[in-house]
Design a protein around this motif. Structure first.
Motif, mmCIF file in Angstrom:
data_model
loop_
_atom_site.group_PDB
_atom_site.id
_atom_site.type_symbol
_atom_site.label_atom_id
_atom_site.label_comp_id
_atom_site.label_asym_id
_atom_site.label_seq_id
_atom_site.Cartn_x
_atom_site.Cartn_y
_atom_site.Cartn_z
ATOM 1 N N ALA A 297 63.961 6.193 -2.573
ATOM 2 C CA ALA A 297 65.616 6.126 -2.770
ATOM 3 C C ALA A 297 65.980 4.625 -2.491
ATOM 4 O O ALA A 297 66.921 4.145 -3.106
ATOM 5 C CB ALA A 297 66.078 7.053 -1.744
ATOM 6 N N HIS A 298 65.319 3.995 -1.512
ATOM 7 C CA HIS A 298 65.559 2.539 -1.281
ATOM 8 C C HIS A 298 65.414 1.735 -2.383
ATOM 9 O O HIS A 298 66.066 0.814 -2.828
ATOM 10 C CB HIS A 298 64.952 2.048 0.113
ATOM 11 C CG HIS A 298 65.355 0.698 0.453
ATOM 12 N ND1 HIS A 298 66.414 0.614 1.105
ATOM 13 C CD2 HIS A 298 64.750 -0.414 0.416
ATOM 14 C CE1 HIS A 298 66.664 -0.656 1.308
ATOM 15 N NE2 HIS A 298 65.651 -1.345 1.080
ATOM 16 N N LEU A 299 64.173 1.996 -3.212
ATOM 17 C CA LEU A 299 63.872 1.136 -4.160
ATOM 18 C C LEU A 299 64.947 1.363 -5.437
ATOM 19 O O LEU A 299 65.226 0.682 -6.231
ATOM 20 C CB LEU A 299 62.517 1.765 -4.902
ATOM 21 C CG LEU A 299 62.156 1.100 -6.192
ATOM 22 C CD1 LEU A 299 61.906 -0.564 -5.991
ATOM 23 C CD2 LEU A 299 60.591 1.677 -6.572
ATOM 24 N N ALA A 300 65.402 2.883 -5.635
ATOM 25 C CA ALA A 300 66.478 3.112 -6.641
ATOM 26 C C ALA A 300 67.620 2.328 -6.112
ATOM 27 O O ALA A 300 68.565 1.816 -7.167
ATOM 28 C CB ALA A 300 66.815 4.635 -6.585
ATOM 29 N N ASP A 301 68.146 2.201 -5.004
ATOM 30 C CA ASP A 301 69.352 1.435 -4.625
ATOM 31 C C ASP A 301 69.136 -0.032 -4.909
ATOM 32 O O ASP A 301 69.898 -0.645 -5.303
ATOM 33 C CB ASP A 301 69.447 1.773 -2.904
ATOM 34 C CG ASP A 301 70.123 2.849 -2.747
ATOM 35 O OD1 ASP A 301 70.922 3.525 -3.524
ATOM 36 O OD2 ASP A 301 69.876 3.468 -1.744
ATOM 37 N N LEU A 302 68.022 -0.340 -4.652
ATOM 38 C CA LEU A 302 67.570 -1.902 -4.942
ATOM 39 C C LEU A 302 67.699 -2.287 -6.540
ATOM 40 O O LEU A 302 68.413 -3.014 -6.827
ATOM 41 C CB LEU A 302 66.417 -2.359 -4.625
ATOM 42 C CG LEU A 302 66.081 -2.434 -3.018
ATOM 43 C CD1 LEU A 302 64.684 -2.649 -2.828
ATOM 44 C CD2 LEU A 302 66.704 -3.600 -2.488
ATOM 45 N N ASP A 303 67.249 -1.249 -7.506
ATOM 46 C CA ASP A 303 67.291 -1.383 -8.809
ATOM 47 C C ASP A 303 68.846 -1.196 -9.177
ATOM 48 O O ASP A 303 69.127 -1.946 -10.199
ATOM 49 C CB ASP A 303 66.573 -0.357 -9.491
ATOM 50 C CG ASP A 303 64.977 -0.826 -9.349
ATOM 51 O OD1 ASP A 303 64.610 -1.995 -9.127
ATOM 52 O OD2 ASP A 303 64.185 0.069 -9.843
ATOM 53 N N ALA A 304 69.511 0.000 -8.602
ATOM 54 C CA ALA A 304 71.026 -0.061 -9.076
ATOM 55 C C ALA A 304 71.696 -1.436 -8.802
ATOM 56 O O ALA A 304 72.491 -1.994 -9.434
ATOM 57 C CB ALA A 304 71.499 1.046 -8.401
ATOM 58 N N GLY A 305 71.502 -1.880 -7.655
ATOM 59 C CA GLY A 305 71.931 -3.076 -7.394
ATOM 60 C C GLY A 305 71.434 -4.325 -8.134
ATOM 61 O O GLY A 305 72.326 -5.012 -8.622
ATOM 62 N N LEU A 306 70.323 -4.385 -8.641
ATOM 63 C CA LEU A 306 70.119 -5.475 -9.687
ATOM 64 C C LEU A 306 70.672 -5.276 -10.968
ATOM 65 O O LEU A 306 71.010 -6.122 -11.654
ATOM 66 C CB LEU A 306 68.172 -5.231 -9.749
ATOM 67 C CG LEU A 306 67.537 -5.944 -9.049
ATOM 68 C CD1 LEU A 306 65.925 -5.802 -9.223
ATOM 69 C CD2 LEU A 306 67.865 -7.362 -9.119
ATOM 70 N N LEU A 307 70.629 -3.841 -11.532
ATOM 71 C CA LEU A 307 71.486 -3.578 -12.681
ATOM 72 C C LEU A 307 73.087 -4.046 -12.449
ATOM 73 O O LEU A 307 73.595 -4.713 -13.434
ATOM 74 C CB LEU A 307 71.382 -2.090 -12.769
ATOM 75 C CG LEU A 307 72.003 -1.472 -14.140
ATOM 76 C CD1 LEU A 307 73.434 -1.417 -14.265
ATOM 77 C CD2 LEU A 307 71.540 -2.487 -15.409
#
Length: 433
Positions: A297-307
């Motif tokens: 979930a944290h990785l997904a949050d990071l990727d959403a932030g990158l997007l």
């Protein structure tokens, strides 16, 4: 006798106490209340006395009796007058010592601010600035105070240097960590451990020297480091600059700026920093495995932030548009996060975002009179629609552009999930991070 004149007398006598002739004292104006007293060296020859009297004579304040050119060569006259006479303003006194303000030339008289019609007061008045002696005394006091302040500063530096050593040494006795750090703090420590392995160094930091934040934000990095320190997982490592710390009144260390220090794994994990690194990884791994869903979930949050950062940056860098409006950032992040949960990769979302921005810009060029930020807001709307279209057909995948900073903890989380996402045996293998 004025202060300057007394000094001249001492200088002419060479400090021997040789008897000098009484100075010639003349007051101007000669009629009415005297305003200026002129003292002429009693040993001066008659022609020098005449030059001084002609130079200083006046009947009305603001107007000299004769111009210097009528007395002689301007340079020679001024040199003679300065050497042999002093003029004291009888009604203008030094605000410091209350002695008469003295001048040695007409220029100094003009600079006093009183040499003009009606300028010299009829009664005793404090001058606008201290006299030469008071200024010299003030300069002496200032130099003494500066010297004292410098000595106190050096003493404080020495005390602080000694206290920094004591502060560093005290961490050697800290107990081993018992409290589990938060997920983000744990990823920061694992990321730092990877750096230590790559550089064969037992320390990492300072954070302020990194090209980009480990967590994606400087405040996130500082919070993670502060937490790791409080929970005993890391300790400061030398060298420590004095300005990186805060101090009590007695110059003992009271705190620190987490982004300005170099850090190492806690001494209790191993006195050798590289051994302590391996011990930290070994102890953190089981905790992360228990929370592996949170890692995803944290990785997904990071990727959403990158997007989110990518789309906003694309609009400003490539198209010169406004960044994504503040009120649409939450929508953009939520749409990206949901798409990631649905199985989209970050590369696929970047491709969709590129198309969304391109379409919004084309729309903006065809539509005059739009408000600022309209194109960027439309790009967010296009992005949401693009995800819906991509669910029914193969999605293109773009690489993450080099200008988009990627948090170091993202690579750490990816590496951890690649090793343990399928439930692999954790024993020893995390040490390859």
């Amino acid at each position: 006798m004025g202060k300057r004149q007394r000094r001249r007398e001492r200088q002419r006598s060479g400090g021997t106490g040789k008897q000098q002739r009484t100075p010639v004292v003349v007051r101007f104006p000669s009629l009415g209340t005297p305003l200026v007293r002129v003292e002429i060296d009693g040993d001066a020859p008659p022609d020098v006395r005449e030059t001084c009297l002609a130079y200083w004579e006046f009947d009305e304040a603001g107007t000299w009796a004769r111009p210097v050119s009528d007395i002689g060569s301007a340079k020679a006259v001024c040199r003679t007058v300065q050497a042999a006479s002093t003029a004291s303003l009888l009604t203008v006194v030094c605000p410091g010592c209350a002695g008469p303000v003295t001048v040695s030339t007409r220029s100094e008289m003009a600079a006093s601010g009183y040499w003009r019609a009606g300028g010299l007061p009829a009664t005793v008045t404090p001058g606008r600035a201290p006299c030469e002696d008071c200024r010299a005394a003030a300069d002496t006091v200032r130099r003494e105070e500066e010297a004292l302040a410098e000595e106190l500063r050096r003493q404080a530096e020495r005390r602080r240097a000694d206290n920094i050593v004591l502060w560093l040494d005290a961490h050697r006795d800290d107990p081993a960590p018992t409290e589990t750090p938060s997920l983000q703090a744990a990823l920061v420590l694992l990321s730092a451990a990877e750096t230590m392995e790559r550089t064969a160094d037992g320390t990492f930091g300072p954070l302020s020297a990194l090209s980009s934040p480990l967590t994606g934000s400087e405040s996130g990095d500082a919070d993670a480091i502060g937490e790791l320190y409080r929970k005993g997982w890391i300790a400061p490592a030398p060298p420590v600059a004095a300005e990186s710390l805060t101090y009590e009144d007695d110059d003992t260390v009271s705190g620190f700026y987490p982004d300005e220090l170099t850090w190492r794994p806690a001494h209790a994990l191993g006195e050798n920093a590289l051994d302590a690194r391996e011990a930290a990884i070994t102890r953190l791994t089981p905790h992360l495995l228990r929370d592996i869903a949170d890692v995803r979930a944290h990785l997904a949050d990071l990727d959403a932030g990158l997007l989110t950062a990518y789309l906003s940056g694309l609009l400003t860098r490539q198209y010169g548009e406004a960044p994504v409006p503040e009120h649409r950032l939450t929508d953009l992040h939520a749409a990206a996060r949901e798409a990631l949960d649905d199985g989209f990769s970050l590369g696929q979302l970047i491709a969709i975002a590129w198309s969304a921005a391109s379409g919004a810009v084309s729309w903006g060029q065809r539509t005059p009179g739009l408000k600022p930020g309209s194109v960027s807001a439309a790009a967010v709307t296009n992005f949401g629609r693009g995800i819906g279209y991509a669910k029914d057909r193969p999605a293109t995948e773009y690489d993450i552009p080099g200008w988009l900073p990627r948090p170091a903890v993202r690579a750490t989380a990816l590496s951890f999930l690649e090793q343990y996402g399928d439930g692999a045996d954790p024993v020893g293998s995390v040490l390859s991070l």
